[in-house]
Design a protein around this motif. Sequence first.
Motif, mmCIF file in Angstrom:
data_model
loop_
_atom_site.group_PDB
_atom_site.id
_atom_site.type_symbol
_atom_site.label_atom_id
_atom_site.label_comp_id
_atom_site.label_asym_id
_atom_site.label_seq_id
_atom_site.Cartn_x
_atom_site.Cartn_y
_atom_site.Cartn_z
ATOM 1 N N LYS A 20 -96.245 -32.527 57.537
ATOM 2 C CA LYS A 20 -95.207 -33.817 57.670
ATOM 3 C C LYS A 20 -95.220 -34.118 59.339
ATOM 4 C CE LYS A 20 -90.704 -35.632 56.766
ATOM 5 N NZ LYS A 20 -89.616 -35.099 55.881
ATOM 6 N N TYR A 23 -98.289 -35.673 60.505
ATOM 7 C CA TYR A 23 -98.516 -37.166 59.985
ATOM 8 C C TYR A 23 -97.829 -38.198 60.662
ATOM 9 C CZ TYR A 23 -98.390 -40.725 56.357
ATOM 10 O OH TYR A 23 -98.603 -41.939 55.775
ATOM 11 N N GLU A 24 -96.417 -37.541 61.087
ATOM 12 C CA GLU A 24 -95.352 -38.480 61.815
ATOM 13 C C GLU A 24 -95.894 -38.639 63.034
ATOM 14 O OE1 GLU A 24 -91.768 -36.410 61.089
ATOM 15 O OE2 GLU A 24 -91.467 -37.479 59.141
ATOM 16 N N SER A 85 -105.276 -39.205 54.365
ATOM 17 C CA SER A 85 -104.229 -39.664 55.054
ATOM 18 C C SER A 85 -103.390 -40.810 54.023
ATOM 19 C CB SER A 85 -104.520 -40.170 56.449
ATOM 20 O OG SER A 85 -105.416 -41.360 56.251
ATOM 21 N N GLU A 89 -99.050 -39.977 51.703
ATOM 22 C CA GLU A 89 -97.740 -40.758 51.459
ATOM 23 C C GLU A 89 -97.030 -40.504 50.011
ATOM 24 O OE1 GLU A 89 -98.020 -44.724 52.263
ATOM 25 O OE2 GLU A 89 -99.121 -44.524 54.292
ATOM 26 N N GLU A 90 -97.849 -40.224 49.183
ATOM 27 C CA GLU A 90 -97.230 -39.852 47.949
ATOM 28 C C GLU A 90 -96.701 -38.447 47.933
ATOM 29 O OE1 GLU A 90 -100.356 -39.773 45.077
ATOM 30 O OE2 GLU A 90 -101.161 -41.827 45.822
#
Length: 92
Positions: A20, A23-24, A85, A89-90
């Motif tokens: 996370k 990803y952010e 990537s 999101e799921e």
Amino acid sequence: MIEKVKDLIHDDARCKTIIKKVYEHPYIELKEVYKDVSKENRSFYEKALQKLMDEYILVELTSQAGSSVESRVPKKILIINPEISAELEEIL
């Protein structure tokens, strides 16, 4: 590949935290991943991070530092594997 991610997250919550964060913040420096981790827990996070890199979920890149003094020491940055990537999101 996304099933591997789900399994790793299910087995170890630290993996989700690391994924996370990367990803952010794409192209996050390795030292920033450990910024909020206590010294006692750092080895556990290092093992989780290594699992993610071994499974090619996270990719480690090397870049030169910005200032001339630090330019001799390469900095390590992390990104999410571009192939998964969009599917992340799921999960996140």
